[in-house]
Design an enzyme around this catalytic site. Structure first.
Site, short mmCIF file in Angstrom:
data_model
loop_
_atom_site.label_atom_id
_atom_site.label_comp_id
_atom_site.label_asym_id
_atom_site.label_seq_id
_atom_site.Cartn_x
_atom_site.Cartn_y
_atom_site.Cartn_z
N ASP A 11 -0.79 13.17 -1.12
CA ASP A 11 -1.78 14.44 -1.00
C ASP A 11 -1.46 15.33 -2.26
O ASP A 11 -2.40 15.82 -2.88
CB ASP A 11 -1.71 15.03 0.28
CG ASP A 11 -2.02 14.09 1.39
OD1 ASP A 11 -2.91 14.14 2.13
OD2 ASP A 11 -0.95 13.10 1.58
N GLY A 19 -0.08 4.00 -1.67
CA GLY A 19 -0.91 5.07 -1.49
C GLY A 19 -2.26 5.24 -2.40
O GLY A 19 -2.78 4.42 -2.71
N GLU A 20 -2.34 6.59 -2.82
CA GLU A 20 -3.45 6.61 -3.74
C GLU A 20 -2.97 7.12 -4.89
O GLU A 20 -3.58 6.76 -6.23
CB GLU A 20 -4.21 7.59 -3.14
CG GLU A 20 -5.51 8.11 -3.79
CD GLU A 20 -6.65 9.05 -3.06
OE1 GLU A 20 -6.77 8.92 -1.92
OE2 GLU A 20 -7.27 9.79 -3.80
#
Lengths: 396, 186
Positions: free
Chosen positions: A26, A290-291
């Site tokens: 994040d 993840g991203e």
């Protein structure tokens, strides 16, 4: 570096709120976005982060004990009960990944609406990246809140009808320049303290979650004829390899090399985002998760395996499938099939299938390499996320 | 107040001071298991429509309007006609049924709830669980009995439901009308 309160509240600024959930994901995305908005659009960005210790891993110069700091022209604010009182509405308020905006801020916005409704910031929920079809139908839709304020859902994605993908304007030029000279990668490996890597050796970076698939791959690479170097930071990936490590995880140190037959494991020091990009550009194959690292691996124009964040009921496999479908749209079936099967089996933790599909997939195949080079422009479509986001906010 | 996740077609919610009937709900999953709920809404005062997106746990102000238990009677294009216990008939626009229209079939005896606003029937809520017959589906490909392998099936009325691979033509299945999900074979 301290910043003045007036800098935080110039009324033309943007605020990005980030709750650190998974150490680097994040915060990785929001930090890149904040830097890009500041650098390319001259926007004053206040990045509110609840956990500066984790943030410090990707921004080593950050002082976790300081509430207000500025790096790369981004104001970084430690999000706590005290600092939040200094929030002043600007042009845009982004809650990253549906994090909960403090009630005191909501109250300020409600009061502002009653007095100067046109001065309300555009309130966005920046969501996770997904290649699923439904993203187009939800991107940009309003979300009228029970408190009387309007919010919008901003969904990143791979098509023109989505919010786009984070990519700095000069990134591909920097990458191409880096990859045009093999001396760059050798210099990087030396700088990281990695020894024994020759230009012709296969180098694989690993930044995955825990999975038995990783152990199976490394055990397979041990039997290969040519040397394989596996670059792996201290963290979750290593938890899958305890059975082949000569010491406990706590005893591993950055820069340490662990020879395992034909494989050499190199324990990496943590690096900043620019350093990580260069690492991805320098390796032959990248295993990412993840991203943020997933997207950067695509921008690296190298073949990769994506270890997607696991969800309940295996829902992540639907997201994986959606991405694989668009990634392989222009890839020859004899390459697309083993690449998809490798990604699927890696994510399912299926050791035998992972090794089988790895063997079937020719990572050095020219078509796979060319596809990896073409894909970033295909994925970006007409514009990157920051560009689309700025337009979106202007149009509200 | 209900969470967005609990909102169903036929509910009426207040947004920005106006009542909106929920015509369609679509729940998807974002990263880390969070739900995103997309609602298709119709303004009961202006007759205009909109689409809105919410986090699954967002609170929405659902309003309690007059409701009557009814059963489906017949379709008179473009109105669905429902009837209460005293044989009063109420017309509901097809648009206002949203996804529920896919489950409306002649002869169904499910107890529905018709909602009224200013004396007008504006929406219908089906029971949470209904039973429908499968009229077409491909034969089981691998003889899977685990319920994890899924395939599409057409049910009476023409709607499509994703069912377990072991479901056959002629089977009666239970469907969750909130999500459109297959629950079990009955």
């Amino acid at each position: 570096m301290d910043i003045k309160a007036s800098t935080i509240a110039n009324h033309k600024h943007w605020d990005i709120f980030c709750v650190v959930v998974d150490n680097y994901g994040d915060i990785g995305v929001t930090w890149r976005l904040a830097k890009q908005l500041a650098a390319e659009y001259a926007i004053t960005v206040n990045l509110w982060v609840d956990d500066l210790n984790s943030f410090g891993h990707i921004l080593p110069a950050l002082d976790p004990g300081s509430t207000y700091q500025t790096f790369f022209d981004v104001n970084i604010i430690h999000w706590n009960d005290s600092s939040i009182e200094k929030y002043t509405p600007g042009v845009c308020l982004i809650e990253a990944f549906a994090c909960e905006i403090p009630s005191s801020i909501i109250e300020k916005l409600i009061n502002l609406k009653q007095i100067f409704p046109k001065e309300l910031p555009v309130w966005l929920n920046l969501e996770y990246l997904s290649a699923e079809d439904w993203v187009e139908g939800c991107h940009g839709l309003p979300s009228f809140q029970s408190c009387g304020l309007q919010k919008y859902f901003y969904l990143p994605g791979f098509t023109d009808k989505t919010g786009g993908l984070i990519c700095e304007q000069n990134l591909f030029d920097l990458r191409d320049s880096w990859q045009s000279d093999k001396a760059n990668k050798m210099a990087l490996f030396a700088q990281l303290g990695l020894r024994g890597i020759e230009v012709e050796h296969r180098v694989i970076s690993v930044f995955s979650y825990e999975t038995p698939s990783l152990l199976a791959l490394i055990q397979w690479w041990q039997t290969e004829k040519s040397p394989v170097h596996v670059l792996i930071p201290k963290g979750r990936s290593l938890h899958s390899l305890t059975s082949i490590l000569p010491c406990s995880l706590n005893e591993l140190v950055a820069g340490q090399s662990i020879p395992l037959d034909n494989v050499t494991l190199h324990i990496l020091p943590m690096t900043d985002q620019q350093g990580y990009d260069r690492l991805l550009w320098s390796c032959d194959v990248n295993i990412v998760r993840g991203e943020d690292s997933f997207l950067r691996a695509q921008w690296a124009a190298k073949p990769f395996i994506w270890h997607i964040y696991p969800q309940e009921d295996d829902y992540h496999l639907i997201k994986l499938e959606a991405f694989m479908q668009i990634y392989c749209d222009n890839l020859a079936p004899d390459l697309a099939k083993p690449w998809c099967e490798l990604n699927l089996s890696f994510n399912q933790g299926n050791q035998i299938d992972t090794v089988n599909h790895w063997q079937k997939l020719e990572f050095n195949h020219l078509s796979l390499q060319q596809h990896a080079k073409k894909w970033p422009m295909t994925a970006l479509n007409s514009a990157d996320l920051a560009s689309r986001l700025v337009q979106f906010v202007k149009s509200r | 107040m209900k969470t967005a996740h609990e909102i169903r077609p036929g509910n009426v919610i207040m947004l920005d001071g106006s009542p909106w009937v929920v015509q369609k709900t679509e729940t998807t999953r974002s990263g880390r298991n969070a739900a995103i709920v997309k609602l298709k809404l119709k303004n009961l005062l202006l007759d205009s429509g909109t689409e809105q997106t919410f986090k699954g746990e967002d609170k929405l102000d659902d309003i309690i309007l007059e409701r009557l238990d009814c059963t489906y009677s017949y379709f008179a294009d473009p109105m669905y006609v429902f009837m209460d216990e005293e044989y009063n008939q109420y017309d509901v626009e097809a648009d206002n049924l949203g996804d529920a229209a896919a489950y409306i079939v002649d002869g169904m005896d499910d107890q529905c709830q018709v909602t009224f606003y200013n004396g007008k029937a504006i929406s219908v809520e089906l029971p949470v669980h209904i039973v429908r017959e499968v009229i077409y589906t491909e034969p089981s490909a691998r003889g899977d009995t685990s319920g994890k392998v899924m395939k599409p099936a057409t049910i009476t009325g023409g709607g499509t439901v994703t069912v377990a691979d072991f479901v056959k033509v002629g089977d009666k299945i239970e469907i969750d009308t909130r999500t459109g999900e297959f629950k079990k074979r009955v």
